[in-house]
Write a protein that holds these residues in place. Structure first.
Motif, PDB file in Angstrom:
ATOM      1  N   ILE A  27      -4.870   9.187  19.772  1.00  0.00           N
ATOM      2  CA  ILE A  27      -5.790  10.243  19.189  1.00  0.00           C
ATOM      3  C   ILE A  27      -7.026  10.112  20.274  1.00  0.00           C
ATOM      4  O   ILE A  27      -7.706  11.122  20.571  1.00  0.00           O
ATOM      5  CB  ILE A  27      -6.602   9.941  17.632  1.00  0.00           C
ATOM      6  N   PHE A  28      -7.544   8.769  20.608  1.00  0.00           N
ATOM      7  CA  PHE A  28      -8.467   8.533  21.669  1.00  0.00           C
ATOM      8  C   PHE A  28      -8.008   9.255  22.952  1.00  0.00           C
ATOM      9  O   PHE A  28      -8.975   9.699  23.512  1.00  0.00           O
ATOM     10  CB  PHE A  28      -8.389   7.074  21.891  1.00  0.00           C
ATOM     11  N   ALA A  29      -6.928   9.203  23.380  1.00  0.00           N
ATOM     12  CA  ALA A  29      -6.475   9.807  24.497  1.00  0.00           C
ATOM     13  C   ALA A  29      -6.849  11.351  24.558  1.00  0.00           C
ATOM     14  O   ALA A  29      -7.286  11.996  25.486  1.00  0.00           O
ATOM     15  CB  ALA A  29      -5.036   9.371  24.857  1.00  0.00           C
ATOM     16  N   GLY A  30      -6.362  12.065  23.483  1.00  0.00           N
ATOM     17  CA  GLY A  30      -6.679  13.212  23.091  1.00  0.00           C
ATOM     18  C   GLY A  30      -7.922  13.835  23.381  1.00  0.00           C
ATOM     19  O   GLY A  30      -8.366  14.729  24.085  1.00  0.00           O
ATOM     20  N   VAL A  31      -8.685  12.920  22.691  1.00  0.00           N
ATOM     21  CA  VAL A  31     -10.102  13.320  22.804  1.00  0.00           C
ATOM     22  C   VAL A  31     -10.731  13.289  24.171  1.00  0.00           C
ATOM     23  O   VAL A  31     -11.685  13.944  24.472  1.00  0.00           O
ATOM     24  CB  VAL A  31     -11.015  12.495  21.607  1.00  0.00           C
ATOM     25  N   THR A  83      -3.865  19.978  27.708  1.00  0.00           N
ATOM     26  CA  THR A  83      -2.983  18.982  27.285  1.00  0.00           C
ATOM     27  C   THR A  83      -3.702  18.061  26.479  1.00  0.00           C
ATOM     28  O   THR A  83      -2.857  17.380  25.618  1.00  0.00           O
ATOM     29  CB  THR A  83      -2.815  18.287  28.948  1.00  0.00           C
ATOM     30  N   GLY A  84      -4.960  17.866  26.256  1.00  0.00           N
ATOM     31  CA  GLY A  84      -5.605  17.103  25.333  1.00  0.00           C
ATOM     32  C   GLY A  84      -5.404  17.563  23.952  1.00  0.00           C
ATOM     33  O   GLY A  84      -5.068  17.004  22.998  1.00  0.00           O
ATOM     34  N   VAL A  96       3.475  12.710  28.288  1.00  0.00           N
ATOM     35  CA  VAL A  96       3.824  12.412  29.681  1.00  0.00           C
ATOM     36  C   VAL A  96       3.012  13.590  30.508  1.00  0.00           C
ATOM     37  O   VAL A  96       2.439  13.007  31.499  1.00  0.00           O
ATOM     38  CB  VAL A  96       5.446  12.826  29.558  1.00  0.00           C
ATOM     39  N   LEU A  97       2.854  14.773  29.966  1.00  0.00           N
ATOM     40  CA  LEU A  97       1.809  15.493  30.724  1.00  0.00           C
ATOM     41  C   LEU A  97       0.382  15.140  30.685  1.00  0.00           C
ATOM     42  O   LEU A  97      -0.213  15.240  31.636  1.00  0.00           O
ATOM     43  CB  LEU A  97       1.920  17.066  29.922  1.00  0.00           C
ATOM     44  N   GLY A  98       0.061  14.254  29.635  1.00  0.00           N
ATOM     45  CA  GLY A  98      -1.125  13.569  29.734  1.00  0.00           C
ATOM     46  C   GLY A  98      -1.384  12.722  30.922  1.00  0.00           C
ATOM     47  O   GLY A  98      -2.381  12.807  31.341  1.00  0.00           O
ATOM     48  N   ILE A  99      -0.524  12.045  31.063  1.00  0.00           N
ATOM     49  CA  ILE A  99      -0.502  11.073  32.143  1.00  0.00           C
ATOM     50  C   ILE A  99      -0.462  11.646  33.285  1.00  0.00           C
ATOM     51  O   ILE A  99      -1.364  11.101  34.090  1.00  0.00           O
ATOM     52  CB  ILE A  99       0.888  10.035  32.044  1.00  0.00           C
ATOM     53  N   LEU A 129      -8.821   5.297  31.308  1.00  0.00           N
ATOM     54  CA  LEU A 129      -8.668   4.698  30.039  1.00  0.00           C
ATOM     55  C   LEU A 129      -7.608   5.695  29.276  1.00  0.00           C
ATOM     56  O   LEU A 129      -6.746   5.350  28.526  1.00  0.00           O
ATOM     57  CB  LEU A 129      -9.968   5.315  29.419  1.00  0.00           C
ATOM     58  N   VAL A 130      -7.414   7.095  29.637  1.00  0.00           N
ATOM     59  CA  VAL A 130      -6.508   8.030  28.980  1.00  0.00           C
ATOM     60  C   VAL A 130      -5.253   7.590  29.273  1.00  0.00           C
ATOM     61  O   VAL A 130      -4.057   7.510  28.691  1.00  0.00           O
ATOM     62  CB  VAL A 130      -6.773   9.562  29.501  1.00  0.00           C
ATOM     63  N   ILE A 131      -4.888   7.274  30.720  1.00  0.00           N
ATOM     64  CA  ILE A 131      -3.413   6.916  31.067  1.00  0.00           C
ATOM     65  C   ILE A 131      -3.185   5.652  30.348  1.00  0.00           C
ATOM     66  O   ILE A 131      -1.976   5.458  29.994  1.00  0.00           O
ATOM     67  CB  ILE A 131      -3.681   6.663  32.576  1.00  0.00           C
ATOM     68  N   TRP A 132      -4.045   4.761  30.293  1.00  0.00           N
ATOM     69  CA  TRP A 132      -4.015   3.203  29.629  1.00  0.00           C
ATOM     70  C   TRP A 132      -3.735   3.659  27.901  1.00  0.00           C
ATOM     71  O   TRP A 132      -2.673   3.228  27.462  1.00  0.00           O
ATOM     72  CB  TRP A 132      -4.920   2.539  29.724  1.00  0.00           C
ATOM     73  N   ALA A 133      -4.343   4.557  27.440  1.00  0.00           N
ATOM     74  CA  ALA A 133      -4.128   4.643  26.066  1.00  0.00           C
ATOM     75  C   ALA A 133      -2.859   5.398  25.791  1.00  0.00           C
ATOM     76  O   ALA A 133      -2.074   5.138  24.626  1.00  0.00           O
ATOM     77  CB  ALA A 133      -5.416   5.708  25.529  1.00  0.00           C
ATOM     78  N   LEU A 134      -2.302   6.257  26.767  1.00  0.00           N
ATOM     79  CA  LEU A 134      -1.234   7.035  26.492  1.00  0.00           C
ATOM     80  C   LEU A 134       0.092   6.351  26.821  1.00  0.00           C
ATOM     81  O   LEU A 134       1.065   6.231  26.231  1.00  0.00           O
ATOM     82  CB  LEU A 134      -1.088   8.312  27.372  1.00  0.00           C
TER      83      LEU A 134
END
Length: 144
Positions: A27-31, A83-84, A96-99, A129-134
């Motif tokens: 959820i954090f990564a999406g936001v 993507t989010g 994967v697409l988010g990363i 942070l997004v890459i780490w969270a995903l």
């Protein structure tokens, strides 16, 4: 002598509950992807509009006019926002697409450093942070 053992010694293994998203980190990564994508769109619009916020340097290895960089950021920002939104489906392909798009965002903002360093550093930090969270979020079976 027949004995029936019904339930004695047998243990029920609890099955994990299925959620539309895997963990709170997802959820954090999406936001954060949506937020970072919107910031990239605004960054691109300010560059395309030749805003006074953008400082164009002359001697930089990756030379592209500010309007060109602006369109790159607008298009990449739209892809990052979409993507989010897809991250909330919990699908592995969306993670994967988010990363991948967060990595592309990091590269674009690294190249954008001479034009607007403060904004670029903030977006690079968001992408990290997004890459780490995903990568850290747990993926449940059956969410493909």
């Amino acid at each position: 002598m027949t004995s029936s053992v019904s339930g004695v010694g047998s243990s029920q293994i609890p099955q994990p509950q299925r959620h539309p998203y895997a963990t709170g980190w997802t959820i954090f990564a999406g936001v954060m992807l949506i937020t970072g994508g919107l910031m990239a769109i605004f960054e691109g619009i300010s560059a395309v509009a030749k805003d006074d916020l953008v400082f164009v340097t002359r001697n930089y290895v990756y030379s592209l006019n500010s309007a060109g960089w602006g369109w790159i950021h607008v298009i990449l920002g739209v892809v990052i926002v979409v993507t989010g939104i897809a991250i909330f489906s919990g699908a592995v392909w969306a993670r994967v697409l988010g990363i991948v798009v967060a990595g592309l965002g990091m590269i674009a903002n690294f190249l954008w450093l001479p034009y607007y360093p403060a904004w670029a550093l903030v977006l690079i930090a968001i992408d990290v942070l997004v890459i780490w969270a995903l990568c850290v979020g747990r993926i449940e079976k059956g969410t493909v």
